[in-house]
Design a protein around this motif. Structure first.
Motif, PDB file in Angstrom:
ATOM      1  N   GLU A   8       0.859  -1.193   0.000  1.00 23.13           N
ATOM      2  CA  GLU A   8       0.000   0.000   0.000  1.00 23.13           C
ATOM      3  C   GLU A   8       0.889   1.235   0.000  1.00 23.13           C
ATOM      4  O   GLU A   8       1.790   1.335   0.815  1.00 23.13           O
ATOM      5  N   ASP A   9       0.619   2.172  -0.924  1.00 22.23           N
ATOM      6  CA  ASP A   9       1.476   3.363  -1.001  1.00 22.23           C
ATOM      7  C   ASP A   9       1.022   4.469  -0.051  1.00 22.23           C
ATOM      8  O   ASP A   9       1.795   5.354   0.280  1.00 22.23           O
ATOM      9  N   ASP A  52      -2.900  -3.237  -2.654  1.00 20.84           N
ATOM     10  CA  ASP A  52      -3.570  -2.084  -3.256  1.00 20.84           C
ATOM     11  C   ASP A  52      -3.330  -2.144  -4.760  1.00 20.84           C
ATOM     12  O   ASP A  52      -2.244  -2.502  -5.209  1.00 20.84           O
ATOM     13  N   GLY A  54      -3.800   0.530  -6.973  1.00 19.58           N
ATOM     14  CA  GLY A  54      -3.191   1.767  -7.455  1.00 19.58           C
ATOM     15  C   GLY A  54      -1.860   2.017  -6.759  1.00 19.58           C
ATOM     16  O   GLY A  54      -1.817   2.529  -5.644  1.00 19.58           O
ATOM     17  N   LYS A 102     -12.285   0.765  -1.045  1.00 19.89           N
ATOM     18  CA  LYS A 102     -11.981   1.846  -0.103  1.00 19.89           C
ATOM     19  C   LYS A 102     -13.129   2.846  -0.075  1.00 19.89           C
ATOM     20  O   LYS A 102     -13.698   3.110  -1.125  1.00 19.89           O
TER      21      LYS A 102
HETATM   22 CA    CA Z   1      -2.864   3.585  -3.831  1.00 20.21          CA
END
Ligand code: CA
Length: 232
Positions: A8-9, A52, A54, A102
Motif C-alpha cells: 500500500e502506497d 492495493d 493503485g 476503499k
Molecule cells: Ca494507492
C-alpha cells in the motif's frame, strides 16, 4: 499466526493495516510500491497478501500477475478505489481471491483476510482430480461424467460436469458467468448455446446434487460464482 505482505502506497493506511494485523497476531512485512512488493515476494515466503491496485512504479495488477505465475495458491486480498468496478473485475481476473473497496473498516478487512487464510488451509478447497480416493476425497471422473465423494458417486450431465470442473479448477476464486458460458460453448458437439439466465437453473441443480459433498457454490453478486469447501 500468518506472515502477511501489505502492499500500500498510502502511508497512513499502510500503518493502520500493519498495526491492526499485528495486533491480531500476524507477522507483517510492508511494501510501499509494486517494485518493492515483487522484490519481497521473490525473497521471502508469505501466507497471504493485501494488495492495493493503485501503486507507483509497478501497479497492483502487474504485481498480481507476476506473483500468480509463481504462487498460484497464495491468498490475495485486493484493495480498490471506490467506484472502481473495472479494477475489481480486472483484479479478480488477474487472480485476486477477494477484494475490498476503499474506504473499508479494518474489522471488515480482518474478517475477509481470516476467511481467505482459513480457506487456503482447507484440503478440500483444492480437490485434485487425480488425488487419492480416500474417505470423503473428491474426484471428478470424465467418462461417465460424475463426481466421487469418497465411495459415493454423483452422476452429472455434461454441462454440470463442465461447470463443476471449471469451479473446482478455480476453487476459492470467482468464476464469471461469461467464463461458464464460454466453457459450455467449447464443449464438442454443443451448438445449442445457453441463455445467460438459464445458468442460474444449472447452478441450482448442481447445488442440489452436491448436497452430500463438502462443497458450496457461492453466488458472488454481479460477478459470478465461487466454489468453497464446506463442513468436514
Ligand atoms: Ca494507492
Amino acid at each position: 499466526m500468518a506472515h502477511l505482505l501489505i502492499v500500500e502506497d498510502d502511508e497512513l493506511l499502510r500503518d493502520g493495516l500493519s498495526a491492526q494485523l499485528m495486533q491480531a497476531g500476524h507477522r507483517i512485512t510492508l511494501a510501499e510500491d509494486g517494485h518493492v512488493a515483487l522484490e519481497r515476494l521473490r525473497t521471502e515466503s508469505f501466507d497471504g497478501v493485501v494488495l492495493d491496485l493503485g501503486l507507483p512504479r509497478v501497479d497492483g495488477l502487474a504485481v498480481l500477475r507476476g506473483l500468480r505465475e509463481r504462487l498460484p495458491a497464495l491468498p490475495v486480498l485486493v484493495l480498490t478505489a471506490r467506484d472502481g468496478v473495472e479494477d475489481r473485475v480486472a483484479g479478480l481476473n488477474a487472480g485476486a481471491d477477494d477484494y475490498l473497496t476503499k474506504p473499508f473498516s479494518l474489522q471488515e478487512l480482518q474478517a475477509r483476510l481470516q476467511a481467505l487464510l482459513r480457506r487456503a488451509n482447507l484440503p478440500a478447497a483444492n480437490p485434485s482430480p487425480t488425488g487419492p480416493a480416500g474417505s470423503g476425497a473428491l474426484r471428478l471422473e470424465v467418462h461417465p461424467p460424475r463426481l466421487w465423494v469418497g465411495a459415493d458417486a454423483v452422476d452429472l450431465t455434461l454441462r454440470e460436469w463442465t461447470l463443476l470442473d471449471l469451479l473446482m479448477r478455480h476453487s476459492g476464486q470467482v468464476v464469471s458467468r461469461e467464463d461458464v458460458l464460454a466453457a459450455w460453448q467449447a464443449e464438442p458437439g454443443d451448438t445449442s448455446g445457453v441463455a445467460s439466465n438459464a445458468l442460474e437453473v444449472y447452478v441450482h441443480r448442481l447445488r442440489r446434487k452436491l448436497a452430500g459433498a463438502p462443497l458450496n457454490i457461492r453466488n458472488i453478486r454481479g460477478l459470478g460464482y465461487m466454489l468453497e469447501a464446506s463442513g468436514p
